[in-house]
Design a protein around this motif. Structure first.
Motif, PDB file in Angstrom:
ATOM      1  N   SER A  52       1.258  -1.414   0.374  1.00  0.00           N
ATOM      2  CA  SER A  52      -0.004  -0.290   0.123  1.00  0.00           C
ATOM      3  C   SER A  52       0.844   1.504   0.374  1.00  0.00           C
ATOM      4  CB  SER A  52      -1.208   0.191   0.913  1.00  0.00           C
ATOM      5  OG  SER A  52      -0.394   0.340   2.433  1.00  0.00           O
ATOM      6  N   VAL A  53       2.120   1.063   0.439  1.00  0.00           N
ATOM      7  CA  VAL A  53       2.912   2.596   0.468  1.00  0.00           C
ATOM      8  C   VAL A  53       3.001   2.751  -1.146  1.00  0.00           C
ATOM      9  CG1 VAL A  53       4.822   1.707   2.556  1.00  0.00           C
ATOM     10  CG2 VAL A  53       5.222   1.688  -0.017  1.00  0.00           C
ATOM     11  N   TYR A  54       2.469   2.055  -2.335  1.00  0.00           N
ATOM     12  CA  TYR A  54       2.617   2.563  -3.506  1.00  0.00           C
ATOM     13  C   TYR A  54       1.295   2.804  -4.526  1.00  0.00           C
ATOM     14  CZ  TYR A  54       7.715   0.838  -4.031  1.00  0.00           C
ATOM     15  OH  TYR A  54       8.200   0.454  -2.490  1.00  0.00           O
ATOM     16  N   ILE A  55       0.503   3.272  -2.859  1.00  0.00           N
ATOM     17  CA  ILE A  55      -1.061   4.001  -3.080  1.00  0.00           C
ATOM     18  C   ILE A  55      -1.169   5.629  -3.264  1.00  0.00           C
ATOM     19  CG2 ILE A  55      -3.078   4.236  -3.325  1.00  0.00           C
ATOM     20  CD1 ILE A  55      -2.874   1.336  -2.099  1.00  0.00           C
ATOM     21  N   SER A  56      -1.207   6.342  -4.120  1.00  0.00           N
ATOM     22  CA  SER A  56      -1.028   7.087  -4.225  1.00  0.00           C
ATOM     23  C   SER A  56      -1.842   7.748  -3.430  1.00  0.00           C
ATOM     24  CB  SER A  56      -1.450   8.143  -4.976  1.00  0.00           C
ATOM     25  OG  SER A  56      -3.247   7.807  -5.384  1.00  0.00           O
TER      26      SER A  56
ATOM     27  N   ASP B 114      -5.706   7.854  -3.658  1.00  0.00           N
ATOM     28  CA  ASP B 114      -6.436   6.607  -3.980  1.00  0.00           C
ATOM     29  C   ASP B 114      -6.838   6.115  -1.988  1.00  0.00           C
ATOM     30  OD1 ASP B 114      -6.744   6.915  -6.534  1.00  0.00           O
ATOM     31  OD2 ASP B 114      -4.387   5.289  -6.836  1.00  0.00           O
ATOM     32  N   THR B 115      -5.444   6.584  -1.494  1.00  0.00           N
ATOM     33  CA  THR B 115      -5.385   6.245  -0.339  1.00  0.00           C
ATOM     34  C   THR B 115      -6.540   6.582   0.402  1.00  0.00           C
ATOM     35  OG1 THR B 115      -2.987   6.221   0.232  1.00  0.00           O
ATOM     36  CG2 THR B 115      -3.909   6.585   2.412  1.00  0.00           C
TER      37      THR B 115
ATOM     38  N   GLU C 284     -12.274   5.488   3.195  1.00  0.00           N
ATOM     39  CA  GLU C 284     -13.559   5.422   2.632  1.00  0.00           C
ATOM     40  C   GLU C 284     -14.546   4.380   2.179  1.00  0.00           C
ATOM     41  OE1 GLU C 284     -14.887   8.223   0.346  1.00  0.00           O
ATOM     42  OE2 GLU C 284     -13.612   9.735  -0.056  1.00  0.00           O
ATOM     43  N   ARG C 285     -14.002   3.691   1.764  1.00  0.00           N
ATOM     44  CA  ARG C 285     -14.122   2.258   1.545  1.00  0.00           C
ATOM     45  C   ARG C 285     -14.130   1.252   2.633  1.00  0.00           C
ATOM     46  NH1 ARG C 285     -12.518   2.759  -3.725  1.00  0.00           N
ATOM     47  NH2 ARG C 285     -10.157   2.263  -2.933  1.00  0.00           N
ATOM     48  N   MET C 286     -13.032   1.375   3.827  1.00  0.00           N
ATOM     49  CA  MET C 286     -12.963   1.311   4.763  1.00  0.00           C
ATOM     50  C   MET C 286     -14.170   1.051   6.224  1.00  0.00           C
ATOM     51  SD  MET C 286      -8.400   0.927   5.586  1.00  0.00           S
ATOM     52  CE  MET C 286      -8.043   2.023   4.820  1.00  0.00           C
TER      53      MET C 286
ATOM     54  N   GLN D 156      -0.504  14.926   5.342  1.00  0.00           N
ATOM     55  CA  GLN D 156      -0.164  15.798   4.347  1.00  0.00           C
ATOM     56  C   GLN D 156       0.176  13.915   3.896  1.00  0.00           C
ATOM     57  OE1 GLN D 156       1.153  18.532   3.124  1.00  0.00           O
ATOM     58  NE2 GLN D 156       2.267  17.964   1.640  1.00  0.00           N
ATOM     59  N   ALA D 157       0.278  14.309   2.885  1.00  0.00           N
ATOM     60  CA  ALA D 157       0.466  13.406   1.577  1.00  0.00           C
ATOM     61  C   ALA D 157       2.927  13.406   1.571  1.00  0.00           C
ATOM     62  CB  ALA D 157       0.885  13.650  -0.110  1.00  0.00           C
TER      63      ALA D 157
END
Length: 184
Positions: free
Chosen positions: A13-17, A20-21, A26-28, A52-53
């Protein structure tokens, strides 16, 4: 009700923008059937914000989420609903006017000797680059891996990978955002 949640984002998941995070979070919340508060208007979105991103590839142990709900919610079993690569570390109820006031992010980066030599040389020669890595210190662990510790201002995160953009040899590189310093 307003909650402050602290997540860990790791693994693939560290490669999810960043965007998208936000969608994944929100889905969780929807899977957990949390009664969220929504914005007004034609395209209502849940009232939530995240910290912050950080650059792709960084393990983030301080992914903060501010969430507004219509009802009280017990987050003790929330990890049953999280996606792979996410974990709820802690949560607390906060005042309605609460805002994230993070002043600094604290980083720890594990790098091999060849990367450390490049890093040290570039930082020593470039004062602007040196100023980006506040309170920089390093140690060498028992496996002879260099461990850099430094901090960045909240809105001025510098991707350390930029220092190594020309590297063509094997290396070890593992950046971790591990804590924050809160401000006023």
């Amino acid at each position: 009700m307003k909650y402050l949640l602290r997540f860990k984002k790791y693994g693939k998941s560290v490669y999810i923008s960043h965007n998208d995070t936000l969608e994944e979070i929100e889905r969780m919340f929807r899977r957990a059937k949390i009664n969220l508060e929504y914005t007004k208007g034609f395209h209502a979105k849940p009232k939530l914000s995240i910290s912050q991103a950080v650059p792709l590839g960084y393990v983030n142990r301080v992914l903060f989420v501010l969430l507004n709900t219509k009802d009280a919610y017990n987050f003790s079993n929330f990890n049953n609903y999280v996606s792979e690569g996410f974990k709820l570390i802690e949560y607390k109820s906060v005042e309605e006017n609460y805002k994230l006031k993070i002043k600094y992010y604290l980083f720890r980066t594990y790098i091999s000797k060849n990367l450390f030599e490049i890093f040290y040389e570039k930082v020593e020669k470039n004062a602007d680059l040196k100023n980006k890595f506040l309170d920089l210190e390093y140690t060498i662990n028992k496996n002879e891996i260099y461990v850099l510790k430094y901090k960045h201002e909240y809105n001025k995160i510098y991707n350390i990978w930029k220092v190594f953009n020309e590297i063509k040899e094997n290396f070890i590189f593992n950046p971790i955002l591990y804590d924050v310093v809160w401000g006023d």
